[in-house]
Design an enzyme around this catalytic site. Structure first.
Site, PDB file in Angstrom:
ATOM      1  N   CYS A  19     -49.531  41.021 161.366  1.00 24.96           N
ATOM      2  CA  CYS A  19     -50.087  41.604 160.145  1.00 24.96           C
ATOM      3  C   CYS A  19     -49.204  41.358 158.935  1.00 24.96           C
ATOM      4  O   CYS A  19     -47.999  41.178 159.040  1.00 24.96           O
ATOM      5  CB  CYS A  19     -50.213  43.124 160.270  1.00 24.96           C
ATOM      6  N   GLY A  45     -51.427  36.661 159.227  1.00 26.59           N
ATOM      7  CA  GLY A  45     -52.651  37.117 159.873  1.00 26.59           C
ATOM      8  C   GLY A  45     -53.841  36.408 159.281  1.00 26.59           C
ATOM      9  O   GLY A  45     -54.067  36.495 158.074  1.00 26.59           O
ATOM     10  N   ASN A 119     -48.239  47.377 159.538  1.00 31.56           N
ATOM     11  CA  ASN A 119     -47.688  46.192 160.193  1.00 31.56           C
ATOM     12  C   ASN A 119     -46.716  46.696 161.252  1.00 31.56           C
ATOM     13  O   ASN A 119     -45.772  47.415 160.931  1.00 31.56           O
ATOM     14  CB  ASN A 119     -46.960  45.320 159.155  1.00 31.56           C
ATOM     15  N   GLY A 120     -46.958  46.328 162.505  1.00 29.74           N
ATOM     16  CA  GLY A 120     -46.077  46.772 163.588  1.00 29.74           C
ATOM     17  C   GLY A 120     -46.891  47.181 164.789  1.00 29.74           C
ATOM     18  O   GLY A 120     -48.065  46.820 164.901  1.00 29.74           O
ATOM     19  N   TYR A 260     -39.063  32.343 162.446  1.00 29.42           N
ATOM     20  CA  TYR A 260     -40.402  31.765 162.428  1.00 29.42           C
ATOM     21  C   TYR A 260     -41.423  32.490 161.547  1.00 29.42           C
ATOM     22  O   TYR A 260     -42.170  31.847 160.832  1.00 29.42           O
ATOM     23  CB  TYR A 260     -40.931  31.694 163.870  1.00 29.42           C
ATOM     24  N   ASP A 363     -37.678  22.084 167.245  1.00 22.99           N
ATOM     25  CA  ASP A 363     -38.765  23.056 167.074  1.00 22.99           C
ATOM     26  C   ASP A 363     -38.170  24.459 166.994  1.00 22.99           C
ATOM     27  O   ASP A 363     -36.994  24.657 167.333  1.00 22.99           O
ATOM     28  CB  ASP A 363     -39.782  22.938 168.216  1.00 22.99           C
ATOM     29  N   ASP A 364     -38.995  25.421 166.560  1.00 23.73           N
ATOM     30  CA  ASP A 364     -38.451  26.766 166.356  1.00 23.73           C
ATOM     31  C   ASP A 364     -38.346  27.567 167.642  1.00 23.73           C
ATOM     32  O   ASP A 364     -37.480  28.418 167.778  1.00 23.73           O
ATOM     33  CB  ASP A 364     -39.312  27.530 165.335  1.00 23.73           C
TER      34      ASP A 364
END
Ligand code: SF4
Length: 482
Positions: A19, A45, A119-120, A260, A363-364
């Site tokens: 989110c 999101g 968010n969470g 990321y 790559d991450d």
């Protein structure tokens, strides 16, 4: 957040933030500003979006499935008048929940209208919900966020702020929240500050957002982060008050925001996300130098770390993989066959650069390993002589319970195999991950403090910073089985 999500198959090969939230109070055309802010948070999101506004007497709301620009054209924004608005972008509308779970959630309480954007993830939501339902609460959604509304509704405290604090004392897990009542806006972060939230100024208006990039995009000035455990209340006259009902526990913000989730042009905890990612590449080159001809990023997520790796190692940086920007993200394709085809449509080898070369791919992260395997194969098909994979995070061995969609633990490659076996699985000539101390150095810390780490790094270390009431039993079972 959907209550079932931490154990749901994410059907993809990336961890994904669930989110992004945004709020503005004291601005003409608040809903338009919210839409612009949410647009810049779209990476957090992409499945659903909602905005609620307050016009002085009434709340107005519009929510839909899709991207911000699809759901909010001017005609929808015109239905959202007022000088206060908040909004939310999210993933995870799967499970048949559809629009019911799209935020902001809104309820008419005895004390008046109450809207909430979250968010969470609340890690004791199911336990709280069982208790609330047994006392007569009727839930409209399967979202953990709705638990907070019911706790506020049933609180016996007199003011909305005290009701809200009373509710938050009962929840555990991760939450950054933007709430609206007729009196104004309340923004807060959980006591450990696991998920981010910043505030800024736009003329006389106050703005809250998950990331600083949203402030930049609307032309607002960054003021400061909302501190872990802080509630910031803003009324319609612009008066701001700060409350700290949870004392001052040591913060544990999510370290994966740096690896990321956040946009590279954001500043997180005072650190440029781009610079941190580049520095992870530097640490990776110091720890795991490969004998190679060129460094190639897996676009876009591996880019800054690959620049850092190339600068530190002196190995030339090249764009050996070209990404198409016109393909849906890998994870939304169901099933292995579709996912594999999708990887190829999304990334294509730049044969002229790769052929005959010993390459270091950056790559991450590796989640399931399916994407890494395909990309290594693609490099070999394009004529690479050797493929060495370097990963800008430690092995992801554990699920996240704090608002990040991870596959169940048994699907995480690093939970099933050691590094050597993972290298064999993805068919790379060598594989290495940055160490956890290397990651901490990259974010500006000397090292990880063993007993009291400066960040949440549970998906790497398995050390969860909160109780996990709803999940501990299942996670323990998973761990024992792994
Ligand atoms: S478990 Fe990992 S992804 Fe989840 S909050 Fe902690 S560091 Fe971030």
């Amino acid at each position: 957040m959907n209550m079932t999500h931490p154990f749901r198959d994410a059907d993809g090969d990336k961890l994904r933030e669930e989110c992004g939230i945004f709020g503005v109070i004291g601005a003409k055309d608040a809903a338009n500003i919210a839409a612009a802010g949410l647009h810049s948070l779209q990476h957090r999101g992409q499945e659903a979006v909602g905005i609620t506004s307050f016009s002085g007497s009434e709340f107005h709301s519009h929510r839909g499935l899709g991207h911000v620009a699809q759901v909010f054209r001017q005609k929808e924004l015109d239905t959202l008048p007022g000088t206060m608005a908040s909004g939310h972008v999210r993933y995870s509308t799967t499970g048949g929940s559809g629009l019911r779970n799209v935020q902001p959630l809104f309820a008419d309480l005895a004390s008046g209208g109450f809207s909430i954007a979250h968010n969470g993830n609340i890690s004791n939501a199911m336990t709280l919900k069982r208790d609330l339902v047994s006392k007569g609460s009727i839930f409209q959604s399967t979202s953990d966020t709705e638990v907070i509304i019911h706790l506020v509704a049933t609180s016996r405290y007199p003011t909305i702020l005290d009701k809200f604090i009373d509710a938050l004392r009962m929840v555990e897990g991760a939450y950054s929240l933007i709430c609206m009542t007729s009196e104004g806006m309340i923004a807060c972060r959980d006591p450990l500050g696991i998920r981010p939230l910043v505030m800024g100024r736009l003329g006389d208006a106050t703005v809250f957002a998950s990331e600083t990039v949203a402030l930049d995009v609307i032309g607002a000035e960054f003021t400061r982060a909302v501190e872990p455990g802080e509630l910031v209340q803003v009324d319609h006259k612009g008066t701001i008050s700060s409350h700290r009902p949870f004392g001052n526990p040591d913060p544990r913000p999510c370290i994966f925001e740096h690896v990321y989730f956040s946009r590279p042009d954001s500043v997180m905890d005072g650190r440029s996300v781009y610079q941190v990612r580049k520095q992870i590449g530097v640490e990776l080159a110091k720890e795991a130098l490969a004998d190679a001809d060129i460094v190639i990023p897996v676009p876009d997520s591996g880019l800054p770390a690959a620049i850092g790796y190339a600068q530190e190692s002196g190995i030339p940086f090249e764009l050996g993989i070209i990404r198409s920007h016109y393909v849906g993200r890998t994870f939304i394709q169901p099933g292995d066959a579709a996912r594999n085809a999708d990887v190829k449509r999304k990334h294509n080898a730049n044969r002229a650069i790769v052929e005959g070369k010993r390459i270091v791919l950056i790559d991450d992260s590796i989640v399931r390993g399916t994407t890494s395997k395909k990309i290594v194969e693609m490099m070999r098909d394009a004529g690479a002589a050797e493929v060495h994979m370097r990963i800008a995070s430690p092995p992801t061995e554990h699920s996240c319970f704090y608002g990040v969609d991870t596959p169940e633990r048994s699907k995480l490659l690093a939970a099933r195999m050691d590094t050597e076996a993972m290298a064999t699985f993805i068919e790379a000539d060598s594989l290495a991950f940055v160490s956890i101390d290397g990651l901490y150095r990259a974010v500006g810390e000397e090292k990880r403090k063993g007993k009291c780490p400066q960040f949440c790094d549970a998906c790497f270390s398995g050390e969860y910073p909160t109780k996990l009431t709803d999940f501990s039993e299942r996670e323990t079972t998973q761990r024992n089985a792994a």
